[in-house]
Design an enzyme around this catalytic site. Structure first.
Site, mmCIF file in Angstrom:
data_model
loop_
_atom_site.group_PDB
_atom_site.id
_atom_site.type_symbol
_atom_site.label_atom_id
_atom_site.label_comp_id
_atom_site.label_asym_id
_atom_site.label_seq_id
_atom_site.Cartn_x
_atom_site.Cartn_y
_atom_site.Cartn_z
ATOM 1 N N GLN A 87 8.827 22.048 24.435
ATOM 2 C CA GLN A 87 7.671 22.589 23.721
ATOM 3 C C GLN A 87 7.854 22.533 22.208
ATOM 4 O O GLN A 87 6.965 22.942 21.462
ATOM 5 C CB GLN A 87 7.448 24.043 24.147
ATOM 6 C CG GLN A 87 7.163 24.217 25.625
ATOM 7 C CD GLN A 87 7.196 25.670 26.052
ATOM 8 O OE1 GLN A 87 7.254 26.589 25.238
ATOM 9 N NE2 GLN A 87 7.158 25.898 27.355
ATOM 10 N N HIS A 149 9.150 28.310 24.046
ATOM 11 C CA HIS A 149 8.774 29.667 23.637
ATOM 12 C C HIS A 149 9.163 29.911 22.179
ATOM 13 O O HIS A 149 9.927 30.819 21.858
ATOM 14 C CB HIS A 149 9.403 30.722 24.552
ATOM 15 C CG HIS A 149 8.834 30.741 25.933
ATOM 16 N ND1 HIS A 149 8.972 31.808 26.786
ATOM 17 C CD2 HIS A 149 8.120 29.805 26.624
ATOM 18 C CE1 HIS A 149 8.368 31.538 27.938
ATOM 19 N NE2 HIS A 149 7.854 30.314 27.853
ATOM 20 N N GLU A 249 -2.144 37.625 27.851
ATOM 21 C CA GLU A 249 -2.637 38.848 27.215
ATOM 22 C C GLU A 249 -3.367 38.578 25.908
ATOM 23 O O GLU A 249 -3.025 37.658 25.162
ATOM 24 C CB GLU A 249 -1.464 39.793 26.922
ATOM 25 C CG GLU A 249 -0.730 40.280 28.144
ATOM 26 C CD GLU A 249 0.404 41.230 27.814
ATOM 27 O OE1 GLU A 249 1.030 41.752 28.758
ATOM 28 O OE2 GLU A 249 0.678 41.461 26.606
ATOM 29 N N TYR A 259 5.296 45.861 22.815
ATOM 30 C CA TYR A 259 4.270 45.351 23.714
ATOM 31 C C TYR A 259 4.794 45.043 25.118
ATOM 32 O O TYR A 259 4.065 44.475 25.937
ATOM 33 C CB TYR A 259 3.558 44.169 23.062
ATOM 34 C CG TYR A 259 2.662 44.667 21.951
ATOM 35 C CD1 TYR A 259 1.311 44.896 22.156
ATOM 36 C CD2 TYR A 259 3.197 44.995 20.701
ATOM 37 C CE1 TYR A 259 0.503 45.414 21.152
ATOM 38 C CE2 TYR A 259 2.399 45.518 19.695
ATOM 39 C CZ TYR A 259 1.053 45.724 19.925
ATOM 40 O OH TYR A 259 0.257 46.255 18.941
ATOM 41 N N TYR A 270 7.468 32.429 38.633
ATOM 42 C CA TYR A 270 6.971 31.129 39.035
ATOM 43 C C TYR A 270 7.498 30.762 40.420
ATOM 44 O O TYR A 270 8.601 31.138 40.798
ATOM 45 C CB TYR A 270 7.398 30.058 38.028
ATOM 46 C CG TYR A 270 6.762 30.209 36.662
ATOM 47 C CD1 TYR A 270 5.404 29.934 36.475
ATOM 48 C CD2 TYR A 270 7.503 30.636 35.570
ATOM 49 C CE1 TYR A 270 4.815 30.060 35.235
ATOM 50 C CE2 TYR A 270 6.920 30.774 34.314
ATOM 51 C CZ TYR A 270 5.573 30.485 34.158
ATOM 52 O OH TYR A 270 4.992 30.634 32.928
#
Length: 384
Positions: A87, A149, A249, A259, A270
């Site tokens: 990513q 991430h 979210e 949070y 997963y």
């Protein structure tokens, strides 16, 4: 005479493109999706210059410029080397609120050091087709060998501060969930940080001066925030973040708050669909304003304030990357920030990496294809 003829042909071509674009209906507006930039690989982030020109990043490491409606053939020079894997790569581009004066732009990217990598932020001065005076102003204390991430989304509050998200770096939620890096104030992993525009730390950050806490942290307990926007009219900072299998979210970000990832949430593991979280709520941990199950792959976020779609003004628009639940989500909130309506747009049409409002009031979308095929940047225009 030739110039006038060229402009006439360009206008005719634009009208033809609009005529061929498919028209979509929503609860408030009819709109069409018109291609602006065609055939680019992994566009990640869009930003607009005051004169209407458009910058966009490609995750593969290039910063591109659309000048006077045409994509320059060559990428801009002077861009820092990004680690392009998984990513990671060149990620957000953001334009300083006073760009007309200082010509400053910001870039976030995945930075490598040996076999580890993290999220970093640079700022530079844009002149012509090149970046000058490139300076790293923040390096996240979120080093990992994992290829994902990174967070890396940027927002300005107009008062001399910028916010940037940092993902949890794919740290596995197992064992004692409260020892996860996203719950640790000594790490930037899973945090949204707040900096001055030069990268220094504001004195009024919530953890400034706290022993064992990194002073840049504004909020924590996040998984991978991939949407971030500050709404100057309300003073609210909004974020969307990826859940695992379920539980994406929308959060209203407030200073010093936790949070909850991975202690609380609405997703599951997963493949196995087994539970991850200790519960869906806990005292001292914030609940999302709304969430999506199944996941939409939340990415890109704006609060719309344009004139092109007047009945959408003040609504949030969140992109979605999930292959089976692709959409642009329109979210309406009340004066207290509570969700009062949600509407899916463009269902199963695009995987959306970024969502931006242009200076023309249109909504611009960076589409992305997981398989690496060339994709487009499109804009939504009124068809009323």
């Amino acid at each position: 005479m030739l110039q006038r003829a060229a402009l006439t042909l360009a206008a005719f071509a634009a009208l033809c493109a609009q005529a061929q674009a498919e028209v979509y209906d929503s609860e408030e507006h009819r709109f069409r999706a018109v291609t602006v930039v065609e055939g680019v690989k992994h566009p990640w982030s869009i930003a607009f210059l005051p004169d209407g020109d458009m910058l966009f990043t490609q995750r593969t490491g290039e910063l591109r410029l659309v000048r006077d409606g045409r994509l320059l053939e060559q990428p801009l020079a002077g861009v820092p080397d990004a680690l392009v894997q998984g990513q990671g790569g060149l990620q957000e581009v953001a334009v300083h609120p006073d760009f007309e004066v200082n010509r400053i732009v910001y870039l976030s990217y995945s930075k490598a050091e040996g076999d580890r990598n993290t999220t970093a932020l640079v700022r530079a001065r844009l002149e012509g087709d090149r970046l000058h005076e490139v300076e790293e102003i923040f390096e996240a204390e979120a080093w990992s060998a994992a290829p994902g991430h990174y967070g890396a989304k940027i927002a300005f509050d107009g008062n001399g501060h910028l916010f940037m998200s940092v993902g949890d770096r794919m740290a596995r939620p197992q064992g004692d969930l409260e020892s996860h890096p996203a719950q640790a104030l000594g790490s930037h992993a899973g945090a949204i940080v707040r900096l001055r525009e030069d990268g220094s730390v504001p004195d009024d950050n919530p953890f400034e001066g706290h022993t064992g806490a990194l002073p840049e942290i504004w909020s924590y307990g996040h998984r991978n925030p991939q949407g971030l926007d500050y709404h100057p009219a309300t003073g609210r900072l909004w974020s969307t973040e990826h859940g695992p299998q379920g539980g994406d979210e929308l959060n209203l970000i407030l200073p010093g708050l936790n949070y909850g990832w991975p202690v609380i949430g609405f997703g599951v593991n997963y493949v196995t669909a087994t539970p991850i979280h200790a519960a869906s709520e806990r005292e001292g941990m914030e609940q999302p304003v709304t969430y999506w199950t199944p996941s939409i792959g939340a990415s890109g976020l704006i609060v719309y304030e344009g004139d092109a779609f007047p009945r959408w003004r003040g609504d949030l628009f969140a992109g979605g990357l999930a292959r089976t639940h692709r959409r642009l989500s329109r979210i309406r909130t009340d004066e207290d920030g509570r969700v009062v309506a949600r509407e899916p747009l463009l269902q199963d049409v695009y995987r959306l990496r970024d969502v931006r409002q242009g200076p023309d009031g249109f909504i611009y979308l960076a589409t992305d294809d997981r398989g690496g095929q060339l994709t487009d940047i499109v804009r939504l225009e009124p068809a009323d």
